[in-house]
Scaffold this motif. Structure first.
Motif, PDB file in Angstrom:
ATOM      1  N   LYS A  78     -11.960 -11.673  -3.267  1.00  0.00           N
ATOM      2  CA  LYS A  78     -12.058 -10.575  -4.117  1.00  0.00           C
ATOM      3  C   LYS A  78     -11.686  -9.555  -3.297  1.00  0.00           C
ATOM      4  CE  LYS A  78     -15.131 -11.096  -7.523  1.00  0.00           C
ATOM      5  NZ  LYS A  78     -16.684 -10.781  -7.637  1.00  0.00           N
ATOM      6  N   ARG A  79     -12.178  -9.529  -1.772  1.00  0.00           N
ATOM      7  CA  ARG A  79     -11.724  -8.370  -0.951  1.00  0.00           C
ATOM      8  C   ARG A  79     -10.699  -8.584   0.098  1.00  0.00           C
ATOM      9  NH1 ARG A  79     -17.690  -7.638   1.521  1.00  0.00           N
ATOM     10  NH2 ARG A  79     -16.617  -5.944   2.730  1.00  0.00           N
ATOM     11  N   ILE A  80     -10.030  -9.615  -0.246  1.00  0.00           N
ATOM     12  CA  ILE A  80      -8.864  -9.939   0.867  1.00  0.00           C
ATOM     13  C   ILE A  80      -7.487  -9.690   0.105  1.00  0.00           C
ATOM     14  CG2 ILE A  80     -10.162 -11.006   2.397  1.00  0.00           C
ATOM     15  CD1 ILE A  80      -8.933 -13.679   1.506  1.00  0.00           C
ATOM     16  N   GLY A  81      -6.386  -9.318   0.948  1.00  0.00           N
ATOM     17  CA  GLY A  81      -5.217  -9.517   0.352  1.00  0.00           C
ATOM     18  C   GLY A  81      -4.294 -10.449   1.081  1.00  0.00           C
ATOM     19  N   THR A  94      11.148  -7.677 -13.564  1.00  0.00           N
ATOM     20  CA  THR A  94      11.641  -6.600 -12.855  1.00  0.00           C
ATOM     21  C   THR A  94      10.503  -6.337 -11.832  1.00  0.00           C
ATOM     22  OG1 THR A  94      10.684  -5.087 -14.021  1.00  0.00           O
ATOM     23  CG2 THR A  94      12.990  -5.697 -14.628  1.00  0.00           C
ATOM     24  N   VAL A  95      11.129  -5.622 -10.672  1.00  0.00           N
ATOM     25  CA  VAL A  95      10.162  -5.218  -9.534  1.00  0.00           C
ATOM     26  C   VAL A  95       9.148  -4.339  -9.746  1.00  0.00           C
ATOM     27  CG1 VAL A  95      10.261  -3.731  -7.417  1.00  0.00           C
ATOM     28  CG2 VAL A  95      12.168  -5.382  -7.908  1.00  0.00           C
ATOM     29  N   GLU A  96       9.542  -3.393 -10.884  1.00  0.00           N
ATOM     30  CA  GLU A  96       8.436  -2.468 -11.501  1.00  0.00           C
ATOM     31  C   GLU A  96       7.380  -3.072 -12.135  1.00  0.00           C
ATOM     32  OE1 GLU A  96      10.833   0.349 -13.714  1.00  0.00           O
ATOM     33  OE2 GLU A  96       9.722   2.036 -12.841  1.00  0.00           O
ATOM     34  N   LYS A  97       7.801  -4.249 -13.016  1.00  0.00           N
ATOM     35  CA  LYS A  97       7.052  -5.054 -13.931  1.00  0.00           C
ATOM     36  C   LYS A  97       5.973  -5.939 -12.989  1.00  0.00           C
ATOM     37  CE  LYS A  97       5.333  -6.285 -17.875  1.00  0.00           C
ATOM     38  NZ  LYS A  97       4.725  -5.368 -18.442  1.00  0.00           N
ATOM     39  N   ALA A  98       6.816  -6.649 -11.857  1.00  0.00           N
ATOM     40  CA  ALA A  98       6.085  -7.360 -10.984  1.00  0.00           C
ATOM     41  C   ALA A  98       4.641  -6.382 -10.353  1.00  0.00           C
ATOM     42  CB  ALA A  98       6.883  -7.940 -10.146  1.00  0.00           C
ATOM     43  N   LEU A  99       4.989  -5.187  -9.782  1.00  0.00           N
ATOM     44  CA  LEU A  99       4.060  -4.654  -9.276  1.00  0.00           C
ATOM     45  C   LEU A  99       3.010  -4.303 -10.248  1.00  0.00           C
ATOM     46  CD1 LEU A  99       6.056  -1.673  -7.306  1.00  0.00           C
ATOM     47  CD2 LEU A  99       4.827  -3.641  -6.281  1.00  0.00           C
ATOM     48  N   GLY A 103      -1.191  -5.500 -10.104  1.00  0.00           N
ATOM     49  CA  GLY A 103      -2.190  -4.720 -10.210  1.00  0.00           C
ATOM     50  C   GLY A 103      -3.337  -5.001 -11.325  1.00  0.00           C
ATOM     51  N   MET A 104      -2.416  -5.544 -12.539  1.00  0.00           N
ATOM     52  CA  MET A 104      -3.363  -5.867 -13.663  1.00  0.00           C
ATOM     53  C   MET A 104      -4.097  -7.046 -13.276  1.00  0.00           C
ATOM     54  SD  MET A 104      -1.647  -6.250 -17.574  1.00  0.00           S
ATOM     55  CE  MET A 104      -0.747  -4.909 -17.434  1.00  0.00           C
ATOM     56  N   MET A 105      -3.634  -8.053 -12.506  1.00  0.00           N
ATOM     57  CA  MET A 105      -4.381  -9.115 -12.253  1.00  0.00           C
ATOM     58  C   MET A 105      -5.656  -8.834 -11.434  1.00  0.00           C
ATOM     59  SD  MET A 105      -2.358 -12.390 -10.101  1.00  0.00           S
ATOM     60  CE  MET A 105      -3.260 -12.339  -8.496  1.00  0.00           C
ATOM     61  N   MET A 152      -0.823  -2.880  -4.230  1.00  0.00           N
ATOM     62  CA  MET A 152      -1.298  -2.494  -5.334  1.00  0.00           C
ATOM     63  C   MET A 152      -2.682  -2.424  -5.627  1.00  0.00           C
ATOM     64  SD  MET A 152       0.911  -1.570  -7.447  1.00  0.00           S
ATOM     65  CE  MET A 152       0.127  -1.508  -9.235  1.00  0.00           C
ATOM     66  N   HIS A 153      -3.681  -3.320  -4.762  1.00  0.00           N
ATOM     67  CA  HIS A 153      -5.059  -3.515  -4.993  1.00  0.00           C
ATOM     68  C   HIS A 153      -5.635  -3.057  -3.790  1.00  0.00           C
ATOM     69  CE1 HIS A 153      -5.586  -7.462  -3.282  1.00  0.00           C
ATOM     70  NE2 HIS A 153      -4.231  -7.259  -3.151  1.00  0.00           N
ATOM     71  N   ASP A 154      -6.953  -2.623  -3.394  1.00  0.00           N
ATOM     72  CA  ASP A 154      -7.578  -2.164  -2.496  1.00  0.00           C
ATOM     73  C   ASP A 154      -8.328  -3.411  -1.849  1.00  0.00           C
ATOM     74  OD1 ASP A 154      -7.418   0.773  -2.779  1.00  0.00           O
ATOM     75  OD2 ASP A 154      -8.856   0.588  -4.120  1.00  0.00           O
ATOM     76  N   THR A 155      -8.271  -3.638  -0.560  1.00  0.00           N
ATOM     77  CA  THR A 155      -8.481  -4.743   0.116  1.00  0.00           C
ATOM     78  C   THR A 155      -9.336  -4.116   1.605  1.00  0.00           C
ATOM     79  OG1 THR A 155      -6.502  -4.978   1.342  1.00  0.00           O
ATOM     80  CG2 THR A 155      -6.839  -6.343  -0.473  1.00  0.00           C
ATOM     81  N   ASP A 156     -10.089  -5.005   1.972  1.00  0.00           N
ATOM     82  CA  ASP A 156     -10.795  -4.607   3.170  1.00  0.00           C
ATOM     83  C   ASP A 156     -10.021  -5.284   4.190  1.00  0.00           C
ATOM     84  OD1 ASP A 156     -12.723  -2.911   1.948  1.00  0.00           O
ATOM     85  OD2 ASP A 156     -13.662  -4.759   1.110  1.00  0.00           O
ATOM     86  N   LEU A 157      -9.456  -6.547   3.961  1.00  0.00           N
ATOM     87  CA  LEU A 157      -8.834  -7.338   4.963  1.00  0.00           C
ATOM     88  C   LEU A 157      -7.471  -7.760   4.599  1.00  0.00           C
ATOM     89  CD1 LEU A 157      -8.702  -9.125   7.636  1.00  0.00           C
ATOM     90  CD2 LEU A 157     -10.366 -10.717   6.301  1.00  0.00           C
ATOM     91  N   LEU A 158      -6.389  -7.661   5.370  1.00  0.00           N
ATOM     92  CA  LEU A 158      -5.304  -7.882   4.620  1.00  0.00           C
ATOM     93  C   LEU A 158      -4.666  -9.068   5.637  1.00  0.00           C
ATOM     94  CD1 LEU A 158      -2.943  -7.350   2.719  1.00  0.00           C
ATOM     95  CD2 LEU A 158      -2.076  -5.687   4.151  1.00  0.00           C
ATOM     96  N   PHE A 159      -4.273 -10.109   5.186  1.00  0.00           N
ATOM     97  CA  PHE A 159      -3.441 -11.045   5.963  1.00  0.00           C
ATOM     98  C   PHE A 159      -1.738 -11.100   5.933  1.00  0.00           C
ATOM     99  CE2 PHE A 159      -7.729 -12.831   5.353  1.00  0.00           C
ATOM    100  CZ  PHE A 159      -7.821 -13.486   6.665  1.00  0.00           C
ATOM    101  N   LEU A 160      -1.264 -10.940   6.813  1.00  0.00           N
ATOM    102  CA  LEU A 160       0.236 -10.866   6.627  1.00  0.00           C
ATOM    103  C   LEU A 160       0.795 -11.754   7.660  1.00  0.00           C
ATOM    104  CD1 LEU A 160       0.364  -6.770   7.160  1.00  0.00           C
ATOM    105  CD2 LEU A 160       0.851  -8.183   4.883  1.00  0.00           C
TER     106      LEU A 160
END
Ligand SMILES: Nc1ncnc2c1ncn2[C@@H]1O[C@H](COP(=O)(O)OP(=O)(O)OP(=O)(O)O)[C@@H](O)[C@H]1O
Ligand SMILES: [Mg+2]
Length: 312
Positions: A78-81, A94-99, A103-105, A152-160
């Motif tokens: 829940k807290r990671i991206g 579309t790109v817009e729809k995908a974003l 976010g909805m997810m 799109m969503h808030d995360t505390d930790l992001l894996f790239l």
């Protein structure tokens, strides 16, 4: 709050009989960019998949925010991206729809979703193709959408995992700066790349793995100091470099000598300082006039190659 954002202890991950991660341990502090480097096949993506709960470790333990990732997978998730190396997107929206869908997810409310999407379209320069479907985008454009989506969503930790592959220089710089901005705001980032300039630009701490084993872990400056034994010594002369080679060669011993410009001699050596003194003495004895002298630190690429070759 737990002591570390990520804590990994003796992690092993096998695929059948194949050992992909072979007893790796490290900790990552909150609010830092942790660079995870290594050659192709070193085990970076495998480690990321374990850390992000996508794979079950064969043995060892991993805690994120102090929570065991096997026992508390849902809570951690829940807290990671995560931006994985392989592309993951819906081709026919579309790109817009995908974003918006993304976010909805993640349960981002409508108003906030629209604001975020607008900001990301602007930041990631998606304006021109925001109405296009993902399938119709170029590789770099897709990657930009894939990375943007994660904000799109808030995360505390992001894996790239190699987020900048395929990005043009402007898009790459924008992404690195965008990540930096979020790190200043408290985000922790786990980052892999094969581009050494990005490592120096972004990472606070670096781990280098090879064949599933930890080879080195330190700050960029610390690694340079530790493994950067070889330095390039450059002497610019008033005359030509060729005319002093008979003096330089015996002093340089076996060290590699180059002539990068007509009036410049460059020597790469483990003992650059010592060599510098001897060379200046020899040149002065022969009345050779020197224009300038410099001793340059190794590049991070040289450090990386030294670490993975296992030579210290
Ligand atoms: N699903 C799998 N089944 C079997 N072996 C795998 C699987 N996935 C990866 N491997 C192997 O595990 C090793 C580590 O792979 P991994 O993808 O973690 O490397 P990496 O460090 O991310 O490399 P790259 O820089 O190329 O992305 C490789 O030798 C790879 O062949
Ligand atoms: Mg990988």
């Amino acid at each position: 709050m737990a002591d570390y954002c990520i804590s990994v202890s003796d992690l092993r991950m096998n695929y059948g009989n194949f050992v992909a991660v072979d007893g790796v341990s490290f900790n990552v502090d909150y609010g830092r960019v942790f660079g995870f480097l290594g050659p192709n096949g070193a085990g970076k993506t495998t480690t990321i998949k374990v850390l992000t709960t996508l794979l079950h470790p064969t043995s060892g333990s991993v805690s994120i925010f102090g929570k065991d990732v096997v026992k508390h997978a849902k809570e951690v998730k829940k807290r990671i991206g995560v931006v994985l190396q392989e592309p993951s997107f819906e081709g026919n929206v579309t790109v817009e729809k995908a974003l918006d869908l993304y976010g909805m997810m993640w349960g981002v409310p409508g108003e906030k979703r629209r604001d975020r999407a607008r900001e990301l379209v602007d930041r990631f320069d998606l304006q021109e193709f925001k109405g296009k479907k993902n399938d119709e985008l170029s590789i770099g454009q897709r990657r930009r959408v894939q990375v943007a989506r994660e904000f799109m969503h808030d995360t505390d930790l992001l894996f790239l995992d190699e987020p900048t592959v395929g990005l043009d220089p402007a898009a790459r710089r924008m992404l690195l700066d965008y990540v930096k901005k979020h790190v200043h705001g408290g985000l922790t980032v786990f980052f892999t790349t094969h581009i050494m300039e990005e490592v120096e630009y972004l990472c606070d701490e670096i781990a280098i793995i090879n064949k599933g084993r930890m080879m080195a872990i330190d700050t960029p400056a610390g690694l340079k100091q530790r493994y950067g034994g070889i330095k390039a010594l450059e002497i610019k002369l008033k005359g030509t470099a060729q005319s002093v080679m008979d003096i330089v060669r015996p002093v340089a011993g076996g060290s590699a000598i180059e002539i990068p410009a007509e009036d410049t001699v460059r020597i790469s050596s483990q003992n650059a300082q010592e060599l510098l003194v001897k060379l200046i003495e020899a040149l002065a004895r022969n009345s050779v006039q020197i224009e300038s002298v410099s001793v340059n630190p190794p590049t991070f690429e040289e450090v990386f190659l030294t670490v993975v070759s296992g030579k210290d």
